[in-house]
Every structure is written in C-alpha cells, then in structure tokens.
Design an enzyme around this catalytic site. Structure first.
Site, PDB file in Angstrom:
ATOM      1  N   TYR A  48       0.806  -1.222   0.000  1.00  0.00           N
ATOM      2  CA  TYR A  48       0.000   0.000   0.000  1.00  0.00           C
ATOM      3  C   TYR A  48       0.843   1.278   0.000  1.00  0.00           C
ATOM      4  CZ  TYR A  48      -3.887  -2.994   1.515  1.00  0.00           C
ATOM      5  OH  TYR A  48      -4.847  -3.951   1.603  1.00  0.00           O
ATOM      6  N   SER A  79      -0.914  -6.732  -6.879  1.00  0.00           N
ATOM      7  CA  SER A  79      -1.102  -5.663  -5.898  1.00  0.00           C
ATOM      8  C   SER A  79      -1.803  -6.192  -4.661  1.00  0.00           C
ATOM      9  CB  SER A  79      -1.957  -4.545  -6.498  1.00  0.00           C
ATOM     10  OG  SER A  79      -3.302  -4.979  -6.660  1.00  0.00           O
ATOM     11  N   ASP A  80      -1.606  -5.513  -3.549  1.00  0.00           N
ATOM     12  CA  ASP A  80      -2.448  -5.763  -2.392  1.00  0.00           C
ATOM     13  C   ASP A  80      -3.823  -5.160  -2.700  1.00  0.00           C
ATOM     14  OD1 ASP A  80      -3.315  -6.511   0.136  1.00  0.00           O
ATOM     15  OD2 ASP A  80      -1.547  -5.707   1.145  1.00  0.00           O
ATOM     16  N   TRP A  81      -4.822  -5.515  -1.889  1.00  0.00           N
ATOM     17  CA  TRP A  81      -6.160  -4.965  -2.122  1.00  0.00           C
ATOM     18  C   TRP A  81      -6.116  -3.453  -1.944  1.00  0.00           C
ATOM     19  CZ3 TRP A  81     -10.365  -8.554   0.406  1.00  0.00           C
ATOM     20  CH2 TRP A  81     -10.301  -9.801  -0.219  1.00  0.00           C
TER      21      TRP A  81
END
Length: 616
Positions: A48, A79-81
């Site tokens: 993030y 990607s992360d959420w």
C-alpha cells in the site's frame, strides 16, 4: 495511513512514504526477498505504502530494475487490495495483476472486475498508453507459474468453495450483500487438516522461548512442594489463560488492545486465521493435574488481580502460573510494548501473594514486550509462548511439565526499558488534533539505517534484558575450542561478483558462490538430552563505520545432543554474506581487511571466534 484515504472533508491524503537509503534497502530489506526469489517463489505483492515518495505498485525501479533485472524474478507481481492507484503507470512500472475479487458495495476502483485493470487496462491499450507487448508479458508472467506448478493438471486441487462465504462473512457478517444468490448457511470449508493438530501442538511447544528458569523450577514434572511433598496445588492467574468469550475467530472490528478475555492463538487481519477449536491453558492444566488428583485454583480477571483481591485462593499454591498477553493485528500499531491489561500490577500482586520463588510468567504476545518485573527474584521463570495456535493450552502445558523442551530462540531483542530501542515515532497528528491532512508530512524516515534490533543495541553498547538469539532449554550447552575456517574459493582477488555470471532467480549467480566454510564444536554440558540453536555472526572490516553493523547474523543451525555428548556444527558463507552494497557502483563488493567470525548461543554469547581475510 497505509493507503490513500479520503478524509471526511474530501481531502485526499496519500499513504505514508517509507524513505530508505539504497544501501539499507539492499543489505537489510531486500535481503529476504532475494532469498525468496532464489527459493523459487512465483508471485510477489506490492504494498500500500509509498517507497521514497512513489507508490510501491508504481515504482518502476523496484518492480523492474531491482526485482526483475537485479534479483532475476520470473513470476508475477500482484497488488495488495486497494493498493493500485492508476492504470498505465502501474502496468508500465511492472504490476502484472491487480488483486482480484468482487467489489464491495459502493467501491468502484482498485479491485479486479471493475478496477484499474480489466476494462480500464483495455482502454489504456487502445489509446497507446500501454503496449500490447506489455500485456503479453503480463500474461506470460501469470501463466508461467500456472504451468510450472501444474495447475492445469486435472488432479490439481480446486479453490476451496467456501472462500467466498468466509470472506464475505468475516468482513461484513452474515448479513453481507455479497452472499446474495448463494446457498443459505454457506458450505463447509475443505478439510485438509489430517494430523495437523499434532504438528501444531508439537511446534507450538518447541517454538516457545524460555527466558528465565531460576533454580530449574521448570519443568514442573519432577518438582516437589515444600517438605518434599508432591506439587498438588497449582494457582493460575490472568486473562490469557481461559477460553475466549467472543468466538474462536477475532472479527475485523476487534479493538486495538484486543479482546479482554481469553488466550490469543493468532494475530488479526491478514495475519489471522480461523480456529476449528481452541484448547485453553486452563483446560490443559486441569487435565494435567487431574492425573495426580491435584487442585487448580484460578482467577482469570485482571481487574480483580489488579485490585489485589486474591481471597478466593486458599491454601496458597505450590506454584503460581501467571498468563499475560498483548494483541497484534494488521491495520494498526500496538499502543505499547508493555503487555496489556495492567500486566505489571497483576504480576507484582501475584508475586507478593505467592511468596518466595513460586511465580512463573507465561507471555502470550506477537513480539517485543518490556518486562519491568523480569528481574524480580521471586519471578522464577518466564516463558515467551507467543501465539501458539489452536492447541495453545496443550503446547504450553507440554513445556511447563517437560514433555517438550522449549527450543525457540528470540528473533528480536527484549530491552530493559522502551527507551533503549530509541526508534523515532512518526507523529502524524494535525494542528486540529486529528490526522494530518498534508500528504507531504506523511513521511517515515528510516534514519536508523541498518541499525535495527540487536544491531542498534550493539552500536550503542546498550545492555538488553534478553538479547537477540537468546533462549534457554532444560539442559545446557557450550561452544568450545577454536573455529576452523576454510576458504572454498582459494585466494580470491576480485572484490566484485563476476559480471559475466548469469542473472538467475536470486540475482547474479556469483553472489551465491560459497566462499568460507566455518566449523565449530558444541557440547551438551547438562544432565539430559536437548537441542540448541548455534548462531554465526560476521563482523566486516567496515563494522561500526558509516552505518555498518558491528556484527550481522549470517547463519544458524539447530543441533540435538544427548547429555554429555559433543558434536560439530558447520555453516557456509557465500559471497553476498561477506559483501556490502556499493551505492556508487550499484554492485555488491567484498571489503578488504580482516573479517571476524563468531559462533555461539546468542548475539551476546559468542565464545568461539576467528579472524580471516577473504581478498588476497
């Protein structure tokens, strides 16, 4: 602020920026990523936060130059959420896949199926902002692990069909709108446990770290009470000893200090999990004492203990077990390094009540804790159990009564005071008392460089309470004699790795060339069989200068020996283990001069040493 956030007044605040110099980045934070790539990992996630001012998923230098060209990574980056913030920028930087999943109600971007990829990526290709060659590259990177892991095989396990239900219910409860159209009540999760409970119990016990054991009070199995009578009266205290009262799964809205009642088996957020059941320490202690027709008295309210109300306990126990805890989870920092729920007052009151050398403290925590009571002579033993999983009670009892030896070693330093760590705290409070709205102030400057944990304590010559790598067992060990050091590559004259060597997963293959073999001798000097973890530390010729650590852990091995038995321990140092990152040359370089190699039982117990030159 781990990702960009829209404040109530509409102000968009960017995520915090982790600002790290290039040498620290390579010698400390990229080190485990190189190990993971070398081991064959097929996917890596970008996070993030921003790194040196650039969002991690938009950082072309990290995702392409470092991860691909330098470390030789061949899998895909996901990607992360909610960690993507653009389409063309992340795609061209090296992001191959936006985190897939259904969009929660009201969310229109930053997930698969309607986020920054999908139709948005198609549009970027159509207008020429992303090339088809790049899209083909994404597809290759995604599909290569698919075939490598034989996911196309008909016998490859399918995705657990319960996952959509678990995700929706965990985040939003049984009223989640994401459950619409699915069978009421969901479906059971796929059972892959086999004998996992036995493994969880075994590993939970053996991973515990015994920090103190005065007079050998542990294990309790061979101890007697005053007058030589069997130990039949056990006192149990603390709110971390009994069953949880709010469910075996910590919900996302768990308060920052965690649930007040019950043992903690696992952390929260992305570090969490779903227990099929929990064996509490109190349950396991009762079962153990039932074998000898013993008595277990207990107070599980820290409020009662902090008020020093112990009148329900009679007679005074033969031994008092105090269970303390602190909660750790994704999304927020721990408020204190001290254990929670009036822990110090609880310990002091129990120690005063129980009397001379009768108190054993068991900590139930994710990591570093200050222990103001540790040097009290009547706190006879301290066991850092950490988070031991669903078999927590059985694991802890196996250690306390000697069925399993605690063989864990501290992966961090326990300070005497919180000030000993000296790490700066990033204060992001705005002038109005709320969160700072100026994105430029969301900066976390890693000014400590490589000097974290034991490296910080070494650099400042600070005496810890319990040092990195420390841990006791139920026997004793000694590293004896001189180290034997053998150069495996002959006389090495090149301080840089071979530029012609191929870049394979893990980086330049010459960085993994074995350079030194270190051999030492270890003896079990105690009265029973046991194991210990032997650790190898390297002091560079540049140690202590320009932010270079005094010493760095470069190897460790566990060895099991019978009482009185001796054995040899051998470790190998590779080129990268004895190199520093040259920022100007953008290369790993072996420094000239003498290296000091030290073998021992912890960062502060290194009894076998040897100096050697690598170059020339």
């Amino acid at each position: 602020m781990r990702s960009d956030t829209v404040m109530p007044d509409g102000t968009i605040v960017d995520a915090v920026s982790s600002n790290i110099d290039d040498q620290t980045l390579h010698e400390l934070y990229l080190w485990p990523f190189a190990d993971a790539v070398k081991a064959g990992t097929t996917s890596i996630m970008c996070s993030y936060n921003r790194l040196n001012g650039t969002y991690a998923c938009e950082d072309e230098r990290m995702l392409t130059q470092v991860l691909r060209n330098e470390l030789g990574f061949r899998g895909y980056v996901v990607s992360d959420w909610f960690a993507t913030h653009s389409t063309s920028k992340v795609a061209n930087a090296g992001l191959d896949m936006e985190q897939p999943g259904e969009l929660p109600p009201g969310v229109k971007t930053s997930h698969g199926g309607g986020g920054y990829f999908g139709p948005s990526l198609e549009a970027a290709v159509e207008v020429g902002n992303v090339t088809m060659e790049r899209v083909d590259e994404m597809a290759r990177r995604l599909m290569t692990p698919y075939y490598l892991l034989q996911q196309d095989d008909p016998d490859y396990p399918t995705v657990d069909p319960s996952m959509p239900y678990l995700l929706a219910i965990s985040n939003d409860g049984w009223e989640s709108g994401l459950l619409g159209g699915r069978p009421e009540g969901g479906i059971p999760g796929r059972d892959v446990r086999a004998n996992h409970k036995e493994l969880i119990r075994k590993w939970g016990a053996s991973a515990a770290v015994l920090l103190k054991n005065d007079d050998g009070i542990l294990p309790l199995s061979d101890k007697t009470a005053c007058g030589g009578e069997p130990m039949l009266y056990i006192g149990v205290f603390g709110n971390a000893v009994f069953d949880v009262t709010e469910g075996v799964v910590a919900p996302p809205n768990t308060p920052q200090e965690g649930q007040e009642d019950g043992i903690i088996t696992i952390g929260g957020g992305a570090g969490g999990g779903r227990n099929p059941y929990i064996i509490s320490p109190l349950e396991a202690i009762k079962s153990q004492m039932n074998k000898v027709d013993g008595t277990v008295q207990y107070i599980t309210s820290n409020k009662v203990l902090a008020n020093n109300d112990l009148r329900s306990i009679y007679p005074k126990p033969d031994v008092c077990l105090v269970f303390l805890k602190s909660w750790a989870a994704e999304t927020y920092d721990r408020p204190s390094l001290e254990l929670s729920w009036n822990s110090t007052v609880v310990v002091n009151n129990v120690v005063k009540f129980c009397g001379w050398k009768k108190t054993v403290v068991i900590t139930n925590s994710a990591g570093i804790n200050t222990m103001p009571w540790a040097e009290n002579s009547n706190v006879t033993a301290i066991l850092a159990a950490h988070y031991t999983g669903q078999e927590a009670g059985n694991s802890i009892v196996d250690v306390l009564w000697g069925k399993t030896e605690p063989s864990g070693r501290l992966p961090y330093t326990i300070p005497k005071t919180v000030e000993d760590y000296g790490s700066p705290i990033v204060n992001l409070t705005g002038t109005d008392g709320g969160l700072e709205r100026n994105s430029s102030k969301w900066q976390a400057d890693f000014t400590e460089g490589q000097l974290i944990d034991y490296r910080h304590f070494d650099a400042h010559n600070t005496e810890p309470l319990y040092e990195f790598g420390f841990g006791l067992g139920y026997t004793t060990f000694k590293v004896e004699g001189d180290l034997e050091v053998v150069k495996l590559g002959g006389n090495t004259t090149n301080d840089l790795p071979d530029a012609a060597a191929p870049i394979e997963p893990g980086g330049n293959t010459d960085l993994w060339t074995e350079m030194l073999r270190v051999t030492g001798r270890v003896s079990n000097t105690g009265q029973r069989a046991g194991s210990t973890v032997i650790q190898l530390y390297v002091s560079s010729p540049l140690a202590g200068r320009n932010g270079i650590p005094v010493q760095a852990l470069r190897g460790f091995k566990k060895i099991q020996l019978e009482a009185g038995q001796s054995g040899s321990i051998e470790m190998v140092l590779r080129r990268r283990d004895i190199s520093h990152w040259d920022v100007m040359a953008q290369q790993w370089r072996i420094p000239s001069g003498e290296f000091k190699l030290a073998l021992g039982l912890s960062a502060r117990d290194l009894s076998a040493n040897k100096t050697t030159r690598v170059l020339g």
